[in-house]
Design a protein around this motif. Structure first.
Motif, PDB file in Angstrom:
ATOM      1  N   SER B  52      57.615  47.208  54.227  1.00 43.63           N
ATOM      2  CA  SER B  52      58.286  46.045  54.096  1.00 43.63           C
ATOM      3  C   SER B  52      57.826  45.278  55.423  1.00 43.63           C
ATOM      4  O   SER B  52      57.357  44.121  55.239  1.00 43.63           O
ATOM      5  CB  SER B  52      59.460  46.020  53.736  1.00 43.63           C
ATOM      6  OG  SER B  52      59.832  46.473  52.547  1.00 43.63           O
ATOM      7  N   GLN B  94      60.453  42.772  47.919  1.00 45.61           N
ATOM      8  CA  GLN B  94      61.456  43.696  47.550  1.00 45.61           C
ATOM      9  C   GLN B  94      62.860  43.188  47.137  1.00 45.61           C
ATOM     10  O   GLN B  94      63.348  43.487  46.195  1.00 45.61           O
ATOM     11  CB  GLN B  94      61.380  44.846  48.601  1.00 45.61           C
ATOM     12  CG  GLN B  94      62.218  46.010  48.062  1.00 45.61           C
ATOM     13  CD  GLN B  94      62.146  47.172  49.183  1.00 45.61           C
ATOM     14  OE1 GLN B  94      61.740  46.896  50.416  1.00 45.61           O
ATOM     15  NE2 GLN B  94      62.717  48.200  49.161  1.00 45.61           N
ATOM     16  N   ASP B 169      55.938  44.468  46.590  1.00 51.69           N
ATOM     17  CA  ASP B 169      56.689  45.294  47.570  1.00 51.69           C
ATOM     18  C   ASP B 169      57.680  46.157  46.221  1.00 51.69           C
ATOM     19  O   ASP B 169      58.488  45.490  45.932  1.00 51.69           O
ATOM     20  CB  ASP B 169      57.616  44.547  48.312  1.00 51.69           C
ATOM     21  CG  ASP B 169      57.954  45.827  49.453  1.00 51.69           C
ATOM     22  OD1 ASP B 169      58.054  46.876  49.123  1.00 51.69           O
ATOM     23  OD2 ASP B 169      58.738  45.241  50.597  1.00 51.69           O
TER      24      ASP B 169
HETATM   25 MG    MG Z   1      60.982  48.248  51.856  1.00 54.36          MG
END
Ligand code: MG
Ligand code: ADP
Lengths: 307, 518
Positions: B52, B94, B169
């Motif tokens: 990330s 995400q 993500d």
């Molecule tokens: Mg992540």
């Protein structure tokens, strides 16, 4: 005869409501951006004294109003720097700002106590406002019309414009707004400045229009009522207008009762009325709500720092 | 076919020696990778591997300490997400960047850089929803939507911008196989139009099905690059976790024990205004078994969980029996004390208080069954020991029991929450989406703990949208669809296509006949 009395009550009501409306409208925008500025009373007072001092020295109420705006913004910027750039606690800073405003206005105003100026007059010529009914529409000063226009403008801004949407987004979820790429801190600076300007203007309305004479602590706690009004209005400008005028009405009630020589009702009871009305309306509102979700901006009062 | 192009066309995106440190962690260290136009490139790695962080650097949310980024052959700096979008980079986060109190369409508008007329935007959104067959009502407020629906907002936001590089993500964790398949078709179509895709997922078979190149990260460094079509999933998983992957050991013949949780004709009105009503839901969960409840989010999953946890009460005590005792009118605390533990899907804010430490979070649910707060006074030492034991047993990557819940990555927090509940030895554990967003190694560990808990005589109910997970875990499976629960069936008698179609039926049956996985 009775209509003339009613009109005069209406005029007093509108005048009493306007400063609260202005200050509350500014605070509404600030809170929509996720910032809780409890320093409204302080900003009103610095606005009031700056407005009076400039109007007294220059003889121009217009210059006084402009000075009040600037003083409100300057006071608000103290708050903004402390809470946004230095991430100080908003509640504590707001309370300190009020205390600062009280002190600063006393200090600056010390030399002006008891001095008078010419009151801010109606915008329209006497001819237009001759008849009592016409007076109710055209007999107000510029700030009253400005405040009404601002309610409409803020309402449209928040609901219909993209910058308004972004401002609400910043108050709703600052982290997400930052992740998408909106300048959270800059937007909050702007909102706080706007809130300061309107609070300053509201304060100056006391010293330039309501009582064109300087006295210490002229605003008499109206900044706190403005704060309550924002919650009362569930952060909606339309309801804010309604609420401000309701407060104005109840405050006028007290004066009118005194003037009419009503003695069987203790004036203290009437003075309590605005607060009782607030409690009643707030209770009714939360009873009527089905979704269980509060209208408050989700990030209200939370510090934000971009990492 | 791509061979000659590779020489002529500069990569769409090339990273060279990217490093990024946070206080105490090197999140990225000397990372280089490149993505060609039209390539679907996988970024693999465990929780905390730095995936990330890396994509946030590409998207301008964070800034690299060292290294360069080039775009179509030219070195660029990406100071902000706006700059990234101007280059043509779109990203599905995400952690969703959504505004709960606002409507779907307002959320989409906020993701755009320029102001678009509301009606025009609505039409464009409708066109995208239609062409990608994504069901979503633009006028609903986000806080009324399921996680799956929220994710669609993010996907639509990106697709509206016609990106040249799309970063995803972990986008598929909450989709049904049909929806995943549809998303893949969409992604392949986008890629075939020349858009590069950087795809983060823990699901290795998805990466095999979709991606043509993979970069594997571990501890912030690139440990391998490979062609996922040629590499085995087991090998990729091992590269990722740097150790041999544990296989789940199933004990066959489970589920023959006594009934521990019995739900009879449980009906519950949906949460206003958009919830799904539960209609006469009945099931039994037996000692030693794992009962799977499949279904797409928004079909009564959250209602079922709150009805079982005691956040909302049943209409009669007999609607829910725990070891034969009626608990339908017991509150959440009483049910926990009686041995019914529940783990909701939303970690931060429902299962845990984000601004509390892990230790304080463990008091909140474990005090009913463990002596963490005798006579109402917190036994600080015991609490710290319990939290520490959970951290160790479940390999939670954190600074210690004093760390705030919000500071943990999603997967790590989930490990902690699962550990907190399993550590109390509940009679029945009900868990929603146990491994959502959790990497393969940690997911395997969590699943193994669930299997072990069942083996010790507890009944485990797993509510999940992840069919692979249910097929791996459950002994029996039923499907929750529009508030109604199908009769449970033994897992051995079901194929994934069959269940997928049962679940997918919610959003218009018959659209996809090929619900197969690669
Ligand atoms: Mg992540
Ligand atoms: N904003 C931040 N501040 C401090 N540490 C962070 C921050 N973001 C990520 N980290 C740390 O960097 C490491 C990599 O995190 P992340 O990129 O989220 O991993 P992944 O996405 O692969 O799970 C982790 O150890 C995480 O705790």
């Amino acid at each position: 005869m009775t209509s003339a009395i009613l009109i005069s009550i209406l005029m007093t009501l509108v005048a009493a409501s306007t400063p609260i409306l202005l200050a509350a409208l500014g605070e509404l925008v600030v809170e929509k951006a996720g910032v809780l500025n409890l320093g409204v009373e302080g900003m009103m007072l610095t606005g009031a004294v700056a407005g009076f001092a400039v109007a007294y020295s220059s003889g121009s109420t217009t210059l006084g109003l402009i000075a009040a705006l600037a003083a409100g913004v300057a006071t608000a910027m103290i708050f903004a720097v402390l809470t946004l750039s230095l991430t100080a606690n908003q509640v504590a800073t707001g309370l300190a700002l009020t205390i600062f405003g009280i002190g600063a206005s006393s200090l600056i105003g010390a030399g002006f106590v008891g001095r008078t100026i010419t009151r801010l007059g109606p915008v329209f010529p006497e001819a237009l406002a001759g008849h009592p009914l016409l007076r109710a529409v055209f007999g107000h000063d510029i700030v009253v019309y400005l405040s009404l226009a601002l309610v409409l403008a803020v309402s449209l801004f928040l609901r219909k414009t993209r910058p308004g949407l972004v401002l609400r987004a910043v108050g709703e979820n600052d982290a997400s707004a930052h992740a998408i790429g909106y300048p959270v801190i800059a937007i909050r600076y702007g909102a706080i400045a706007f809130g300061g300007a309107l609070a300053g203007l509201g304060g100056a309305y006391f010293s330039l229009a309501l009582t064109p004479m300087w006295a210490d602590r002229l605003t008499a706690g109206r900044g706190w009522i403005a704060l309550a009004l924002v919650v009362f209005a569930a952060w909606r400008p339309g309801r804010l207008l309604l609420g401000a005028y309701l407060f104005g009405a109840v405050m006028t009630l007290e004066l009118q009762a005194k003037a009419a020589g009503i003695t069987w009702l203790a004036p203290e009871l009437l003075a309590m009325a605005p607060y009782l009305a607030t409690i009643a309306v707030l209770t009714m509102m939360s009873l009527g709500r089905k979704t269980g979700r509060l209208d408050a901006p989700a990030c209200l009062g939370k510090p934000f720092s971009a990492s | 076919m791509n061979q000659p192009r590779e020489q002529e066309v500069p990569p769409r995106l090339a990273l060279a020696h990217i490093s990024k440190s946070f206080p105490g962690v090197k999140a990225n260290e000397d990372i280089s990778l490149s993505v060609r136009p039209g390539e679907i490139h996988a970024l693999l790695g465990e929780n905390g591997a730095g995936k990330s962080t890396l994509v946030k650097i590409i998207y301008g949310v964070q800034h690299a300490d060292e290294g360069t980024i080039s775009w179509d052959g030219e070195t660029v700096s990406i100071p902000s997400p706006k700059a990234a979008r101007r280059l043509g980079i779109g990203m599905v986060f995400q952690h969703f960047s959504l505004f709960d109190a606002m409507t779907v369409i307002e959320n989409i508008a906020l993701g755009l850089d320029e102001a678009v007329d509301r009606e025009v935007l609505k039409a464009r959104v409708a066109a995208i929803l239609d062409s990608y067959s994504l069901p979503l009502d633009p006028e609903r407020a986000v806080h009324t939507l399921s996680v799956g629906e929220r994710q669609r907002i993010e996907i639509v936001r990106c697709l509206l911008q016609k990106p040249k590089l799309l970063i995803m993500d972990e986008p598929t964790s909450v989709l049904t196989p049909q929806e995943v398949e549809r998303l893949f078709e969409t992604l392949r179509q986008i890629a075939s139009e020349g858009c590069a895709i950087l795809y983060i997922s823990h699901k290795l078979h998805e990466i095999k099905a979709l991606c043509e190149a993979a970069t594997i990260l571990r501890g912030g460094r690139v440990v391998a690059t490979c062609d996922p079509k040629l590499e085995s999933t087991k090998r990729m998983a091992e590269l990722m976790i740097g150790a041999e992957l544990r296989q789940i050991e199933h004990k066959p013949g489970a589920g023959a024990g006594a009934v521990r949780l019995s739900v009879q004709d449980l009906s519950l009105a949906g949460e206003p205004p958009f919830g799904t009503d539960l209609e006469a839901v009945s099931f039994d969960a037996r000692a030693g078994e794992i009962l799977g409840i499949a279904g797409v989010a928004g079909n009564g999953q959250s209602e079922l969980l709150t009805a079982l946890s005691g956040e909302r009460l049943a209409s009669s005590p007999d609607a829910i029996l725990l070891d034969g005792r009626p608990i339908g009118l017991h509150g959440a605390g009483q049910r926990r004390a009686a041995g019914l533990a529940c783990v909701p899907e939303e970690r931060n804010g429902h299962a845990a208080v984000p601004d509390f430490s892990l230790a304080d979070n463990s008091i909140l649910t474990a005090r009913h069954r463990l002596p963490l707060a005798p006579l109402g006074f917190v036994a600080r030492g015991d609490v710290l020991r319990f939290a520490q034991s959970v951290i160790q047993r479940f390999d939670v990557r954190t600074t210690g029991p004093g760390a705030l819940a919000r500071s943990l990555s999603g997967g790590n927090l989930q490990k902690f929450i699962m550990g907190r509940e399993i550590g109390q030895q509940p009679a029945v554990l009900v868990v929603s989406q146990p491994t959502w967003g959790v990497d393969a190694g940690a997911a395997a560990a969590i699943r193994q703990e669930l299997v072990d808990l069942a083996a010790k005589g507890s009944a485990v109910v797993v509510i999940s949208q992840d069919l692979d997970e249910l097929l791996e875990l459950a002994d029996r499976l039923c499907v929750l669809n529009e508030g109604r629960l199908s009769a449970p069936r033994a897992i051995a008698s079901l194929g994934i296509d069959e269940i997928g179609l049962m679940m997918g039926g919610v959003h218009g049956a018959g659209e996809s006949t090929g619900a197969t996985h690669a």
